[in-house]
Design an enzyme around this catalytic site. Structure first.
Site, mmCIF file in Angstrom:
data_model
loop_
_atom_site.group_PDB
_atom_site.id
_atom_site.type_symbol
_atom_site.label_atom_id
_atom_site.label_comp_id
_atom_site.label_asym_id
_atom_site.label_seq_id
_atom_site.Cartn_x
_atom_site.Cartn_y
_atom_site.Cartn_z
ATOM 1 N N SER A 1 -12.870 -3.002 -0.990
ATOM 2 C CA SER A 1 -13.130 -2.437 0.340
ATOM 3 C C SER A 1 -14.559 -1.955 0.453
ATOM 4 O O SER A 1 -15.052 -1.274 -0.452
ATOM 5 C CB SER A 1 -12.268 -1.180 0.566
ATOM 6 O OG SER A 1 -10.982 -1.528 0.965
ATOM 7 N N LYS B 1 -5.303 5.140 8.525
ATOM 8 C CA LYS B 1 -5.978 5.568 7.308
ATOM 9 C C LYS B 1 -6.425 7.013 7.457
ATOM 10 O O LYS B 1 -6.986 7.369 8.503
ATOM 11 C CB LYS B 1 -7.199 4.672 7.064
ATOM 12 C CG LYS B 1 -7.848 4.913 5.731
ATOM 13 C CD LYS B 1 -9.017 4.000 5.467
ATOM 14 C CE LYS B 1 -9.517 4.277 4.049
ATOM 15 N NZ LYS B 1 -10.692 3.509 3.713
ATOM 16 N N ARG C 1 0.865 -1.192 0.000
ATOM 17 C CA ARG C 1 0.000 0.000 0.000
ATOM 18 C C ARG C 1 0.891 1.228 0.000
ATOM 19 O O ARG C 1 1.762 1.370 0.864
ATOM 20 C CB ARG C 1 -0.865 -0.037 1.265
ATOM 21 C CG ARG C 1 -1.821 1.120 1.461
ATOM 22 C CD ARG C 1 -2.628 0.862 2.743
ATOM 23 N NE ARG C 1 -3.802 1.720 2.853
ATOM 24 C CZ ARG C 1 -3.840 2.829 3.585
ATOM 25 N NH1 ARG C 1 -2.784 3.218 4.265
ATOM 26 N NH2 ARG C 1 -4.955 3.548 3.644
HETATM 27 N N1 TZP Z 1 -9.000 0.565 5.583
HETATM 28 C C1 TZP Z 1 -9.879 0.578 6.586
HETATM 29 S S1 TZP Z 1 -9.092 0.722 8.086
HETATM 30 C C2 TZP Z 1 -7.555 0.736 7.353
HETATM 31 C C3 TZP Z 1 -7.700 0.644 5.984
HETATM 32 C C4 TZP Z 1 -6.605 0.647 5.008
HETATM 33 C C5 TZP Z 1 -6.295 0.857 8.125
HETATM 34 C C6 TZP Z 1 -5.957 -0.370 8.928
HETATM 35 O O1 TZP Z 1 -4.763 -0.187 9.655
HETATM 36 P P1 TZP Z 1 -4.582 -0.661 11.175
HETATM 37 O O2 TZP Z 1 -3.265 -0.038 11.591
HETATM 38 O O3 TZP Z 1 -4.493 -2.145 11.165
HETATM 39 O O4 TZP Z 1 -5.731 -0.106 11.956
#
Ligand code: TZP
Ligand code: MG
Length: 204
Positions: free
Chosen positions: A108, A137, A40
């Site tokens: 997603s 995010k 990502r």
């Molecule tokens: N999409 C929804 S939450 C997220 C993404 C890319 C981030 C998830 O990261 P983490 O650090 O595991 O909460």
């Protein structure tokens, strides 16, 4: 893949001050047992992303399935195993046109309407989240909680990946709520090999 992996690690380029550290973290995750890894990069250009992706592929070879975030074209160019699109990327069917029938397509979703819609597409798996608050995010959608995972489970038979704020303490509850898999950024990045081993032990 016979059964969908319980742990889906996400390698977020923004967390690494030097790219070499990102490659090391990826290798450590694989050494810890990760079999599914997403690359990502929200701020890189196509050249940089493709370079990183090809290097990941070169270093990790076939020891792990690699998924490109956002960019179907780069997934294909890098020889990745799949692409993951969000609500603001190419639509699932457009991404499918780019990658063809054999690469994986993940989508997603952040609420039940999006999930129902994704279920009608050719997506190979659906992500739901954020399950819990996350700082990984920018501008996350509202949290869906464990109830969101349960509701999502009732709406799709596709592999369901839960994401957002999932860690070694709460991951079991997410699987018990019906997710096939947990996708994790921050809690696999601090000590990649050990945390991958911990997660896999906990998720059994
Ligand atoms: N999409 C929804 S939450 C997220 C993404 C890319 C981030 C998830 O990261 P983490 O650090 O595991 O909460
Ligand atoms: Mg995206």
């Amino acid at each position: 893949m016979n059964s969908w992996p319980r742990l889906y690690a996400i390698l977020d380029a923004s967390l690494f001050p030097r790219v070499e550290l990102m490659f090391d973290a990826a290798a450590d995750l694989v050494a810890g047992g990760i079999t599914l890894l997403q690359y990502r990069n929200k701020s890189g250009n196509a050249t940089e992303m493709l370079e990183h992706a090809r290097e990941l592929k070169r270093r990790l070879g076939n020891s792990v399935k690699l998924v490109m975030n956002d960019r179907a074209d780069l997934a294909l160019a890098a020889g990745f195993n799949g692409v993951h699109v969000g609500q603001e990327d190419l639509s699932p069917e457009s991404a499918r046109k780019v990658i063809g029938g054999s690469l994986w397509l993940g989508v997603s979703t952040h609420n039940m309407e999006q999930l129902r819609e994704a279920d009608e597409t050719s997506a190979d798996y659906i992500a739901i989240g954020p399950v819990f608050p996350t700082s990984s995010k920018a501008n996350p959608d509202p949290v869906v909680g464990l109830q969101g995972v349960r509701d999502a489970r009732a709406l799709t038979r596709k592999p369901l990946v839960a994401i957002g704020g999932i860690n070694r303490v709460n991951c079991r509850s997410v699987i018990e709520a019906g997710a096939d898999s947990v996708a994790v950024i921050s809690d696999v990045m601090r000590e990649p090999r050990k945390s991958a081993e911990d997660f896999l032990r906990i998720l059994g």
